[in-house]
Design an enzyme around this catalytic site. Structure first.
Site, PDB file in Angstrom:
ATOM      1  N   CYS A  89       0.839  -1.204   0.000  1.00  0.00           N
ATOM      2  CA  CYS A  89       0.000   0.000   0.000  1.00  0.00           C
ATOM      3  C   CYS A  89       0.876   1.257   0.000  1.00  0.00           C
ATOM      4  O   CYS A  89       1.423   1.618  -1.024  1.00  0.00           O
ATOM      5  CB  CYS A  89      -0.999  -0.045   1.151  1.00  0.00           C
TER       6      CYS A  89
ATOM      7  N   HIS B 227      -3.647  -4.878   0.442  1.00  0.00           N
ATOM      8  CA  HIS B 227      -3.042  -5.464   1.641  1.00  0.00           C
ATOM      9  C   HIS B 227      -3.142  -6.991   1.598  1.00  0.00           C
ATOM     10  O   HIS B 227      -4.100  -7.569   2.114  1.00  0.00           O
ATOM     11  CB  HIS B 227      -3.776  -4.965   2.895  1.00  0.00           C
TER      12      HIS B 227
ATOM     13  N   GLU C 149      -1.640  -9.126   3.286  1.00  0.00           N
ATOM     14  CA  GLU C 149      -1.492  -9.767   4.597  1.00  0.00           C
ATOM     15  C   GLU C 149      -2.835 -10.177   5.199  1.00  0.00           C
ATOM     16  O   GLU C 149      -2.893 -11.091   6.018  1.00  0.00           O
ATOM     17  CB  GLU C 149      -0.717  -8.864   5.572  1.00  0.00           C
TER      18      GLU C 149
HETATM   19  N1  GLN Z   1      -1.761   6.757   3.007  1.00  0.00           N
HETATM   20  C1  GLN Z   1      -1.911   6.038   1.780  1.00  0.00           C
HETATM   21  C2  GLN Z   1      -3.279   6.234   1.166  1.00  0.00           C
HETATM   22  O1  GLN Z   1      -4.180   6.659   1.825  1.00  0.00           O
HETATM   23  C3  GLN Z   1      -1.630   4.566   1.980  1.00  0.00           C
HETATM   24  C4  GLN Z   1      -2.631   3.895   2.852  1.00  0.00           C
HETATM   25  C5  GLN Z   1      -2.185   2.553   3.349  1.00  0.00           C
HETATM   26  O2  GLN Z   1      -1.009   2.224   3.301  1.00  0.00           O
HETATM   27  N2  GLN Z   1      -3.085   1.762   3.852  1.00  0.00           N
HETATM   28  O3  GLN Z   1      -3.483   5.968   0.009  1.00  0.00           O
END
Ligand code: GLN
Length: 546
Positions: free
Chosen positions: A380, A516, A518
């Site tokens: 992410c 994600h 995970e």
């Molecule tokens: N801050 C980034 C976004 O909002 C990544 C978010 C995250 O890693 N879950 O896109």
């Protein structure tokens, strides 16, 4: 008719009720039952999405886009259930529903009260997770018995037994039997007090899971049983174990499966626990070893990355490798330089995150991984930073994300104003005017993989679905310049508008994903990307030894 197992906790918090619920689920599944697990949380936030990870650990995201308590992650890892919105209720959500009904006039002039309106709503919430698809609904009550906050939940589960048949409900209480060094013995008093407290509010537990660092001798079990009005076989030593995945096996050794079977009037086969035995064996006796550095912000509170930590262990299971984790505060990298923290590691991972703090340290970690050809996994935010780093140091851009610099000259990561939502089939408008700067893309979305890439090789198929939790996206305006210099886009949304995975060609393994992974990894079915990442880290190390 569904059976219900309610799990409460006493004496102190952090005894691992979530793991206990999940492990009971695993044990029942091993006997052929279909299980769902639910968490009822006594806090007033409507969902944990707004809670700081410092306060409450990781926010676990479900396929249907719900931000839930991290215990739901344990449930998914130990069982085949897939959590959804009905699997996590908070006091806030319960009250919100009741107040909405009251405003709508549903209560026809009744005085709306905790009993019966809130408790009825809790009962409905419990029933909402149970269906014909499941034989057993395990319900974990957050908090510790004696907390003011949990009282309506406890009252609701007390009443529950009167609404379904007696043999369909089981109360399990998790307590602590501490070993007092100076006395040289285990002490049962806290457990007795905790059970007294439960009984005062009308709940007689059927089973006690006693957390302890050594087996509770039979005469002590007998003492607890007599005092707490229980069968002796209902007192289970819930022993400390080396890995949480050993808990179902340890419960089996204590005969918990047999006792639950008897109490719920079930007739079940012996649990089939072969895969769990294998998982535990792989974790305890690995052939290889590798060290992964995680450069993040909440590194001092590892519960904020619970699923990530587990997924890395799963990656180790599939590679027969121990995975040593080094948690590096990215602000420390900024202050002291990367070499100090990363020169000895076999793989580098930058996890999800929000906000500008420590960003430059994370970018330095990405650069180090890229240049030194150390396997890199960006999740992410870690993917977004990989794009920013590549833009800056390979393409000569002044790249950044508008999250960190709204006026950046090269917004390679930005808030996409309109995007097609594959789940709802609608165009979503993202406005930056809300408090946090736009709505999040949450839950499962499809990705189409490009053949011949690391991503495709890992998954072994073209169409995948993964869970998201972010606002910012890859800016398509920069696709050409970045790819012309060697960035590979290996996964896209089906309409090809959203970049989901990027990687590097001339690198042993460098991959960033917008989602994600995970959240979907399980010990008995490790996630393909974690398997591949740890595989690359182990391979590197092995080459070093050859
Ligand atoms: N801050 C980034 C976004 O909002 C990544 C978010 C995250 O890693 N879950 O896109």
């Amino acid at each position: 008719m569904s059976k219900y197992i309610f799990i409460t906790g006493g004496v102190v918090s952090a005894l691992g009720k979530g793991i206990a619920a999940a492990a009971i689920g695993a044990l029942l599944e091993a006997q052929g039952l279909r299980v769902t697990i639910q968490k009822l949380d006594p806090y007033i936030n409507v969902d944990p999405g707004t809670l700081s990870p410092f306060e409450h650990g990781e926010v676990f995201v479900t396929d249907d886009g719900c931000e839930t308590d991290l215990d739901l992650g344990h449930y998914e890892r130990f069982t085949h259930m897939r959590a959804a919105v009905v699997n996590n209720y908070t006091t806030g959500k319960i009250y919100f529903n009741v107040i909405t009904k009251e405003r709508r006039g549903d209560y026809l002039g009744d005085t709306v009260q905790v009993v019966p309106h809130i408790t009825d709503e809790i009962r409905e919430a419990i029933k909402s997770a149970a269906s014909d698809d499941y034989d057993v609904n395990i319900v974990e009550i957050g908090g510790t018995v004696g907390d003011i906050e949990s009282l309506p939940f406890l009252e609701a589960i007390r009443q529950f037994r009167y609404h379904v048949e007696r043999e369909n409900v089981l109360y399990v209480h998790l307590t602590l039997v501490p070993f007092i060094k100076t006395a040289g013995e285990l002490k049962t008093k806290p457990t007795q007090h905790s059970v007294n407290e439960l009984r005062e509010i009308g709940i007689q537990p059927d089973i006690l899971l006693c957390r302890t660092d050594r087996p509770i001798p039979p005469e002590m079990k007998r003492k607890i049983a007599i005092h707490c009005n229980l069968d002796q076989e209902a007192v289970i030593s819930a022993l400390d174990v080396e890995t949480v995945y050993e808990v179902p096996l340890s419960y089996k050794t204590e005969g918990l499966d047999k006792f639950i079977e008897k109490k719920l009037s079930l007739n079940l086969p012996e649990p089939e626990l072969k895969t769990w035995v294998q998982v535990v064996d792989r974790i305890k006796n690995p052939k290889y070893e590798c060290t992964i550095a995680i450069a993040g912000k909440y590194v001092n509170l590892k519960d904020s990355y619970k699923s990530l930590e587990e997924a890395l262990i799963h990656g180790g299971i599939s590679n027969n490798s121990r995975v040593n984790l080094i948690w590096v505060d990215s602000e420390e990298i900024e202050a002291q330089g990367v070499e100090k923290y990363l020169s000895e590691v076999d793989g580098i991972l930058v996890p999800g995150g929000f906000g500008i703090r420590g960003i430059e340290g994370k970018i330095a970690a990405v650069r180090y991984a890229r240049e030194k050809k150390i396997p890199y996994f960006g999740i992410c935010l870690g993917m977004q930073l990989a794009v920013i780093e590549f833009g800056r140091n390979v393409c000569g851009l002044s790249s950044n994300s508008t999250e960190f610099d709204p006026k950046t000259k090269d917004p390679v990561i930005y808030l996409m104003e309109r995007w097609y939502n594959h789940r709802s089939g609608k165009i979503e408008e993202r406005t930056a005017d809300s408090q946090m700067g736009g709505t999040m893309r949450l839950g499962a979305y499809p990705t189409v993989l490009v053949e011949g890439t690391h991503a495709y090789e890992a998954y072994g198929s073209k169409n995948i679905s993964e869970r998201h939790r972010h606002r910012y996206e890859f800016n398509n305006k920069y696709r050409d310049v970045l790819t012309s210099k060697g960035l590979v886009i290996s996964g896209l949304s089906p309409d090809t508008e959203l970049v989901e995975i990027v990687e590097l060609r001339d690198h042993p393994w460098f991959l960033g994903c917008q989602f994600h992974p995970e959240f979907k990894s399980r010990p008995i079915d490790p996630h393909p990307l974690f398997r591949a990442f740890i595989g690359a880290a182990v391979r590197e190390k092995r080459e070093l030894f050859l």
